[in-house]
Write a protein that holds these residues in place. Structure first.
Motif, PDB file in Angstrom:
ATOM      1  N   ASP A   1      25.296 -12.302  48.309  1.00  0.00           N
ATOM      2  CA  ASP A   1      24.227 -12.450  49.300  1.00  0.00           C
ATOM      3  C   ASP A   1      24.554 -13.580  50.278  1.00  0.00           C
ATOM      4  O   ASP A   1      24.334 -13.458  51.479  1.00  0.00           O
ATOM      5  CB  ASP A   1      22.887 -12.758  48.624  1.00  0.00           C
ATOM      6  N   ALA A   2      25.044 -14.689  49.743  1.00  0.00           N
ATOM      7  CA  ALA A   2      25.392 -15.824  50.600  1.00  0.00           C
ATOM      8  C   ALA A   2      26.488 -15.448  51.592  1.00  0.00           C
ATOM      9  O   ALA A   2      26.427 -15.818  52.768  1.00  0.00           O
ATOM     10  CB  ALA A   2      25.826 -17.016  49.748  1.00  0.00           C
ATOM     11  N   ILE A   3      27.480 -14.702  51.128  1.00  0.00           N
ATOM     12  CA  ILE A   3      28.567 -14.271  52.020  1.00  0.00           C
ATOM     13  C   ILE A   3      28.029 -13.376  53.124  1.00  0.00           C
ATOM     14  O   ILE A   3      28.328 -13.559  54.305  1.00  0.00           O
ATOM     15  CB  ILE A   3      29.682 -13.562  51.222  1.00  0.00           C
TER      16      ILE A   3
ATOM     17  N   ALA B   1      31.528  -7.896  49.510  1.00  0.00           N
ATOM     18  CA  ALA B   1      30.203  -8.487  49.301  1.00  0.00           C
ATOM     19  C   ALA B   1      29.127  -7.576  49.886  1.00  0.00           C
ATOM     20  O   ALA B   1      28.074  -7.368  49.269  1.00  0.00           O
ATOM     21  CB  ALA B   1      30.136  -9.876  49.935  1.00  0.00           C
ATOM     22  N   ARG B   2      29.381  -7.015  51.065  1.00  0.00           N
ATOM     23  CA  ARG B   2      28.420  -6.079  51.669  1.00  0.00           C
ATOM     24  C   ARG B   2      28.188  -4.883  50.766  1.00  0.00           C
ATOM     25  O   ARG B   2      27.053  -4.452  50.562  1.00  0.00           O
ATOM     26  CB  ARG B   2      28.920  -5.615  53.028  1.00  0.00           C
ATOM     27  N   GLU B   3      29.269  -4.333  50.233  1.00  0.00           N
ATOM     28  CA  GLU B   3      29.154  -3.186  49.328  1.00  0.00           C
ATOM     29  C   GLU B   3      28.357  -3.547  48.083  1.00  0.00           C
ATOM     30  O   GLU B   3      27.500  -2.789  47.629  1.00  0.00           O
ATOM     31  CB  GLU B   3      30.544  -2.675  48.927  1.00  0.00           C
ATOM     32  N   GLU B   4      28.644  -4.700  47.514  1.00  0.00           N
ATOM     33  CA  GLU B   4      27.967  -5.144  46.299  1.00  0.00           C
ATOM     34  C   GLU B   4      26.471  -5.324  46.540  1.00  0.00           C
ATOM     35  O   GLU B   4      25.640  -4.894  45.739  1.00  0.00           O
ATOM     36  CB  GLU B   4      28.598  -6.453  45.806  1.00  0.00           C
ATOM     37  N   VAL B   5      26.124  -5.948  47.646  1.00  0.00           N
ATOM     38  CA  VAL B   5      24.708  -6.199  47.966  1.00  0.00           C
ATOM     39  C   VAL B   5      23.989  -4.887  48.266  1.00  0.00           C
ATOM     40  O   VAL B   5      22.852  -4.677  47.839  1.00  0.00           O
ATOM     41  CB  VAL B   5      24.573  -7.196  49.138  1.00  0.00           C
ATOM     42  N   ALA B   6      24.631  -3.987  48.984  1.00  0.00           N
ATOM     43  CA  ALA B   6      23.977  -2.758  49.429  1.00  0.00           C
ATOM     44  C   ALA B   6      23.862  -1.689  48.352  1.00  0.00           C
ATOM     45  O   ALA B   6      23.015  -0.807  48.467  1.00  0.00           O
ATOM     46  CB  ALA B   6      24.738  -2.193  50.633  1.00  0.00           C
ATOM     47  N   LYS B   7      24.643  -1.776  47.299  1.00  0.00           N
ATOM     48  CA  LYS B   7      24.701  -0.667  46.336  1.00  0.00           C
ATOM     49  C   LYS B   7      23.397  -0.444  45.573  1.00  0.00           C
ATOM     50  O   LYS B   7      23.124   0.662  45.157  1.00  0.00           O
ATOM     51  CB  LYS B   7      25.871  -0.816  45.386  1.00  0.00           C
ATOM     52  N   ASP B   8      22.600  -1.464  45.384  1.00  0.00           N
ATOM     53  CA  ASP B   8      21.368  -1.309  44.611  1.00  0.00           C
ATOM     54  C   ASP B   8      20.113  -1.475  45.475  1.00  0.00           C
ATOM     55  O   ASP B   8      19.054  -1.837  44.965  1.00  0.00           O
ATOM     56  CB  ASP B   8      21.339  -2.328  43.463  1.00  0.00           C
ATOM     57  N   MET B   9      20.226  -1.187  46.764  1.00  0.00           N
ATOM     58  CA  MET B   9      19.102  -1.401  47.654  1.00  0.00           C
ATOM     59  C   MET B   9      17.923  -0.483  47.328  1.00  0.00           C
ATOM     60  O   MET B   9      16.786  -0.923  47.323  1.00  0.00           O
ATOM     61  CB  MET B   9      19.503  -1.219  49.107  1.00  0.00           C
ATOM     62  N   GLY B  10      18.155   0.786  47.120  1.00  0.00           N
ATOM     63  CA  GLY B  10      17.086   1.706  46.778  1.00  0.00           C
ATOM     64  C   GLY B  10      16.152   2.026  47.922  1.00  0.00           C
ATOM     65  O   GLY B  10      15.095   2.620  47.731  1.00  0.00           O
ATOM     66  N   TRP B  11      16.501   1.681  49.133  1.00  0.00           N
ATOM     67  CA  TRP B  11      15.696   2.057  50.299  1.00  0.00           C
ATOM     68  C   TRP B  11      16.544   2.231  51.512  1.00  0.00           C
ATOM     69  O   TRP B  11      17.649   1.935  51.609  1.00  0.00           O
ATOM     70  CB  TRP B  11      14.568   1.075  50.596  1.00  0.00           C
TER      71      TRP B  11
END
Length: 81
Positions: A18-20, A71-81
């Motif tokens: 998230d920080a990245i 990092a973008r992929e990691e953060v976005a993978k569990d967004m659910g929206w």
């Protein structure tokens, strides 16, 4: 004028990914184009970016384009929206 030690602060723990993502976005965004309803919002974003620069140093600021993409992929993978 009060020194930095006199200003109330809040500690926020962020997931490194998230920080990245946030640092990269803040570094590449023209804050004059971000919709705001009060000038303090723009200042708070500027303050957040400067704190990343001060606190995160090379751990976040020195990320390669590949690390940013991961990092973008990691953060976005569990967004659910």
């Amino acid at each position: 004028m009060a020194g930095d030690d006199d200003i109330p602060t809040v500690n926020v723990r962020l997931w490194r990914a998230d920080a990245i993502v946030l640092y990269d976005w803040l570094a590449s965004t023209d804050l004059n184009t971000v919709p705001i309803t009060h000038p303090a919002q723009k200042q708070a974003l500027t303050d957040l970016w400067s704190r990343f620069e001060w606190a995160a140093d090379d751990d976040v600021m020195g990320c390669s384009p590949e690390e940013i993409a991961a990092a973008r992929e990691e953060v976005a993978k569990d967004m659910g929206w």
